[in-house]
Motif scaffolding. Structure first.
Motif, short mmCIF file in Angstrom:
data_model
loop_
_atom_site.label_atom_id
_atom_site.label_comp_id
_atom_site.label_asym_id
_atom_site.label_seq_id
_atom_site.Cartn_x
_atom_site.Cartn_y
_atom_site.Cartn_z
N SER A 46 0.83 -1.21 0.00
CA SER A 46 0.00 0.00 0.00
C SER A 46 0.87 1.26 0.00
O SER A 46 1.84 1.37 0.75
CB SER A 46 -0.95 -0.06 1.20
N THR A 48 0.83 5.55 0.05
CA THR A 48 0.01 6.73 0.36
C THR A 48 0.38 7.86 -0.58
O THR A 48 1.56 8.23 -0.69
CB THR A 48 0.26 7.16 1.81
N LYS A 49 -0.62 8.37 -1.25
CA LYS A 49 -0.37 9.46 -2.21
C LYS A 49 0.04 10.74 -1.47
O LYS A 49 -0.44 11.00 -0.37
CB LYS A 49 -1.64 9.75 -3.00
N VAL A 50 0.91 11.51 -2.09
CA VAL A 50 1.28 12.80 -1.51
C VAL A 50 0.87 13.86 -2.52
O VAL A 50 1.24 13.76 -3.69
CB VAL A 50 2.80 12.87 -1.25
N GLY A 59 4.08 8.14 -4.21
CA GLY A 59 3.68 8.44 -2.84
C GLY A 59 4.72 7.91 -1.87
O GLY A 59 5.89 7.77 -2.23
N ILE A 60 4.28 7.65 -0.62
CA ILE A 60 5.22 7.09 0.35
C ILE A 60 4.70 5.76 0.87
O ILE A 60 3.49 5.52 0.90
CB ILE A 60 5.46 8.05 1.55
N THR A 61 5.62 4.91 1.24
CA THR A 61 5.22 3.62 1.77
C THR A 61 6.03 3.31 3.02
O THR A 61 7.07 3.92 3.26
CB THR A 61 5.35 2.51 0.70
N ASN A 62 5.51 2.35 3.78
CA ASN A 62 6.10 2.00 5.06
C ASN A 62 6.97 0.76 4.88
O ASN A 62 6.47 -0.32 4.67
CB ASN A 62 4.96 1.75 6.04
N LEU A 67 9.86 5.33 6.45
CA LEU A 67 9.00 5.83 5.39
C LEU A 67 9.87 6.13 4.18
O LEU A 67 10.86 6.85 4.29
CB LEU A 67 8.28 7.09 5.86
N GLY A 69 9.95 7.11 -0.16
CA GLY A 69 9.21 7.57 -1.32
C GLY A 69 9.19 6.48 -2.38
O GLY A 69 10.11 5.66 -2.46
N VAL A 70 8.13 6.47 -3.18
CA VAL A 70 8.03 5.46 -4.23
C VAL A 70 7.78 6.16 -5.57
O VAL A 70 6.92 7.04 -5.66
CB VAL A 70 6.88 4.47 -3.94
#
Lengths: 156, 706
Positions: A46, A48-50, A59-62, A67, A69-70
């Motif tokens: 998953s 998360t859009k930034v 976005g960024i992912t865990n 954290l 960036g992708v």
């Protein structure tokens, strides 16, 4: 910038990973990224859009509490969107101060491409995607487009 | 000494010195016009410690400067001369402090402290001579004998007034390198003592450390000085825990004079002295003073358990707060805080685990509530540990004000209010510079010369107020001067010249114009002074504040003065937040900014001619900001009445923000955005949710500068 330079030189000297490239597929093309940059490969997870980011920044992912960036390599190369599937992977790379993930269609293998089998690309940059290719390497009859990571990550 | 030892010693040294110098400056600046005895003693002590520590670290240049200042204050302390020129005295001490600071800066940068302090030391010595000459020509020369390199005077073994002393010294536990400390002590004694014999003898040898630690360091010597002098001198040793000093030539028993020598020749062991000297018990105890260092230890054994308890209690009391403090490396606190953050996240992962959904878990829920309570207490404690009062940062400004006033011939009084306000350690580091730049700016540009002030009917002495106060989850730092204010015309002209303006002059409000001064490279001062005018400074203010998520505001009334308000968050790391949902993604809004949330009724909504949506709520009208519009998010609830409105405040501004729905309150461990990402307006960072997802943290201020 000096840090990146040092990092680069250090890795260059390391014989065990010299000439090794992780190859991956985007559409019908095969690409390679120096293994020195590669931290790990994870499956799609998953993201998360930034807001307010260039379109290729997904976005960024865990990553286990960190954290990162992708980036979407397809979008970066201006290729059409493809539904993520079983083969879609995130290659996590370390570049200078950055740890970033790159979404690719599929990861293939680690290939050894000695220097003499690497040639600069044709001088004319024919397509948009071509500008991210620093060199072209040959593995047997196959051609691998070797990624210019710095250019690839540039946000302008 | 291994490199490692030296490294950590050096770190301690720099830390200790910096604190001492700060303390010193504060003392001097507070009492510049006249020193009282306490302050003289204080400065003497500080200088003595600086001298001792730097001599031990073999930074002789620092030691020699400190030494001359120490001499100077020794004289002041002993003689208390009247009618001193305190201004000059302060200048000398401060230039000494500056020298030490410079050298410390070199050390911190990994260089050798190679500054030449000779001239400074000479100037101070000269000043001392002057005072002595003017004030007390007849009084006997006092002082610890000029400095280490001058020949000790009047010290011989057969002087009439020679006293034989025996001192036993214990260093504080954990002070390390006791042998070197002992060596330094002996070295320092050479100024006033002769025939020094000590046990253990070879203190350079590290193997003597345990001996000194357990048995103490015994020194015998003869000196022309009286008991009090020697006692005070030895008592000022760094890291001293216990000192007992005996005058072996005390008049009670004339034979004692010879005793040491006999012992020496017969057995060669000075330890035997204790037994061999026929000294009565009582006088010894009377003679033995015990140093009142923070960790005081009584030298005589109490006769009953009750007394023992009482004396222990007394010792505890005397120890005061100092012994209850430890200094901890900030990195350790950072590590603890990170762990704390992970604990908060994993607690959420456990208690909100999806596998628990729909289960009846009465006891489990009870226990998790307890766990939550403990964790939040723990978290508060950890946060509290990192909080540091602003006082050190604030008091440092006295020095800056003083120096500037001297050089610019201005007369400014700095008033400090609310310095006890606490802020996270990491934040303090980032705001010291901004405060300094603003104060410089205020004094250089704002405050007028005394004559000009009189002309304008103001008091000749200008006032600069430095104030800190809490305001919700923020701390406000206010710097207010009563100078001439900001010349908006000049600022606007300059902004225009630099191409910073984007609309016609007439459309700029005074407030907008004033904000220009925070832009890089902006200065209205035509001449570059030592303090400001290069255009750097005020942009440091905004860039430093940006790092910690703070903001700077300026408000100026021409002729009456300028007020700078810095708004900084209390802490960077864990925030109480409200989770909201927009198009399936979670966002976290700091609770501190939320006034309330409510559902809109269609009849309360309206739109102004330029398309701005507004709502009336309880008789007030607010703008509506749609979060999905602001961030260009697709798939969110677009009907205002269907979603939820959250009323947010930032300073005096209030808006209502539209989100899809509220999820609930939670602890957000603030993580910065990964480095690759540029700063996004309206976002301050991100946080991990219990399920491992990421929620972006809304920076409410970002919604107001549009």
């Amino acid at each position: 910038m000096a840090a990146i330079q040092n990092f680069f030189e250090e890795k260059q000297l390391d014989d065990t990973i010299k000439d090794q490239y992780l190859t991956f597929a985007i559409e019908d093309e095969d690409y390679g990224v120096e293994i020195a940059y590669v931290k790990e490969i994870i499956k799609m997870q998953s993201i998360t859009k930034v807001p307010d980011m260039p379109n290729f920044i997904e976005g960024i992912t865990n990553l286990r509490g960190d954290l990162i960036g992708v980036l979407d390599v397809r979008k970066r190369f201006g290729k059409p969107f493809k539904e993520h599937d079983e083969e879609t992977c995130i290659i996590v790379i370390n570049y200078g101060d950055y740890t970033l993930g790159m979404i690719v269609d599929a990861v293939q293998e680690t290939a050894i491409i000695p220097e003499e089998r690497i040639a600069p690309p044709p001088s004319a940059k024919l397509s948009y995607a071509n500008q991210f290719v620093r060199n072209i390497g040959k593995v047997g009859e196959d051609v691998k487009l070797l990624l210019d990571v710095e250019r690839f990550l540039a946000q302008d | 000494m291994t490199d490692f030892d030296r490294e950590s010693m050096l770190e301690m040294f720099i830390f200790e010195m910096t604190q001492l110098i700060d303390q010193l400056e504060a003392t001097i600046v507070q009492s510049e016009s006249e020193y009282n005895m306490d302050q003289i003693n204080e400065i003497f002590r500080v200088m003595h410690t600086i001298k001792g520590s730097s001599a031990m670290m073999m930074f002789d240049n620092i030691a020699s400067v400190a030494h001359s200042i120490e001499d100077l204050f020794y004289y002041l302390r002993e003689e208390n001369p009247q009618g001193l020129d305190f201004k000059r005295l302060s200048d000398h001490v401060l230039s000494g402090a500056d020298f030490v600071k410079e050298e410390l800066a070199k050390l911190q940068g990994g260089e050798k402290p190679n500054g030449d302090g000779t001239e400074l030391a000479l100037a101070i010595d000269k000043f001392l001579h002057q005072i002595k000459g003017e004030e007390s020509e007849t009084s006997a020369p006092v002082g610890t004998g000029k400095s280490a390199d001058t020949k000790p005077q009047n010290i011989g073994t057969t002087g009439e007034n020679m006293h034989k002393y025996k001192a036993k010294i214990f260093f504080q536990d954990g002070c390390e390198m006791e042998n070197i400390r002992a060596y330094t002590l002996v070295h320092n004694m050479q100024n006033f003592a002769a025939d020094i014999v000590h046990v253990p003898a070879d203190v350079i040898d590290e193997s003597t450390i345990p001996l000194i630690r357990n048995e103490g360091f015994t020194v015998e010597f003869s000196s022309p000085r009286d008991y009090t002098f020697v006692y005070n001198h030895l008592g000022a040793t760094v890291y001293l825990r216990e000192l007992s000093l005996e005058d072996l030539s005390a008049p009670e028993d004339a034979t004692i004079d010879a005793a040491p020598e006999i012992v020496n020749t017969e057995t060669g062991d000075i330890h035997n002295i204790d037994v061999d000297i026929p000294m009565p018990e009582e006088p010894t105890i009377e003679e033995e003073h015990t140093m009142e260092t923070p960790t005081l230890v009584e030298t005589f054994a109490p006769s009953s358990p009750a007394e023992a308890a009482a004396s222990a209690e007394a010792a505890q009391k005397k120890a005061g707060s100092a012994s209850h403090m430890i200094s901890v490396n900030v990195n350790k606190l950072d590590a603890l805080l990170n762990l704390m953050g992970e604990l908060v996240i994993s607690e959420a992962m456990v208690t909100q685990n999806s596998e628990l959904e729909g289960l009846q878990l009465e006891s489990f829920n009870k226990e998790t509530r307890q766990l939550r309570k403990i964790i939040s207490n723990l978290q508060q404690t950890v946060m509290q540990m990192r909080m540091v009062p602003l006082s050190a940062t604030f008091f440092r400004m006295h020095r800056i004000v003083r120096d500037m006033c001297r050089q610019l011939d201005k007369d400014v009084q700095l008033d400090i209010v609310g310095e006890e306000t606490e802020v996270d350690k990491n934040i303090i580091e980032h705001i010291a510079d901004p405060i300094m730049h603003i104060i410089r700016n205020s004094i250089d540009h704002g405050v007028e010369l005394p004559a000009e002030r009189k002309e304008r009917g103001k008091a000749a002495k200008a006032r600069v107020l430095l104030e800190a106060k809490n305001a919700g989850g923020d701390v406000l730092i206010i710097i207010k001067d009563d100078g001439r204010g900001i010349n908006t015309q000049k600022v606007l002209a300059k902004a225009k010249a630099n191409g910073l303006t984007s609309k016609p002059d007439a459309e700029y409000t005074d407030r907008e114009i004033q904000q220009f001064i925070f832009l890089p490279g902006f200065s209205t001062n035509d001449q570059v002074t030592a303090f400001s005018g290069r255009g750097v400074g005020m942009d440091v203010v905004s860039s430093n504040l940006e790092i910690v998520g703070g903001t700077a505001l300026v408000d100026s009334v021409p002729g009456e003065g300028t007020t700078f308000t810095l708004k900084i968050p209390l802490t960077l790391t864990i925030q109480e937040g409200m989770s909201v949902l927009v198009a399936g993604a979670q966002y976290t809004i700091p609770i501190a900014n939320i006034i309330k949330s409510f559902k809109a009724r269609p009849e309360d909504l309206f739109t102004d001619p330029s398309g701005n949506e507004m709502i009336t709520n309880r008789g007030e009208i607010y703008n509506i900001v749609r979060l999905h519009d602001f961030f260009n998010i697709d798939g969110a609830v677009t009907d205002v009445c269907e979603g939820t409105l959250i009323q947010l405040e930032n300073g005096e501004h209030v808006v209502c923000m539209l989100v899809d729905e509220l999820i609930g309150q939670q602890q957000a461990v603030v993580k910065p955005m990964p480095k690759y990402f540029k700063k996004v307006r309206g976002l301050s960072g991100c946080t991990l949710l219990g399920n491992g997802d990421i929620s972006l943290i809304i920076d409410v201020a970002g919604f107001f500068d549009k």
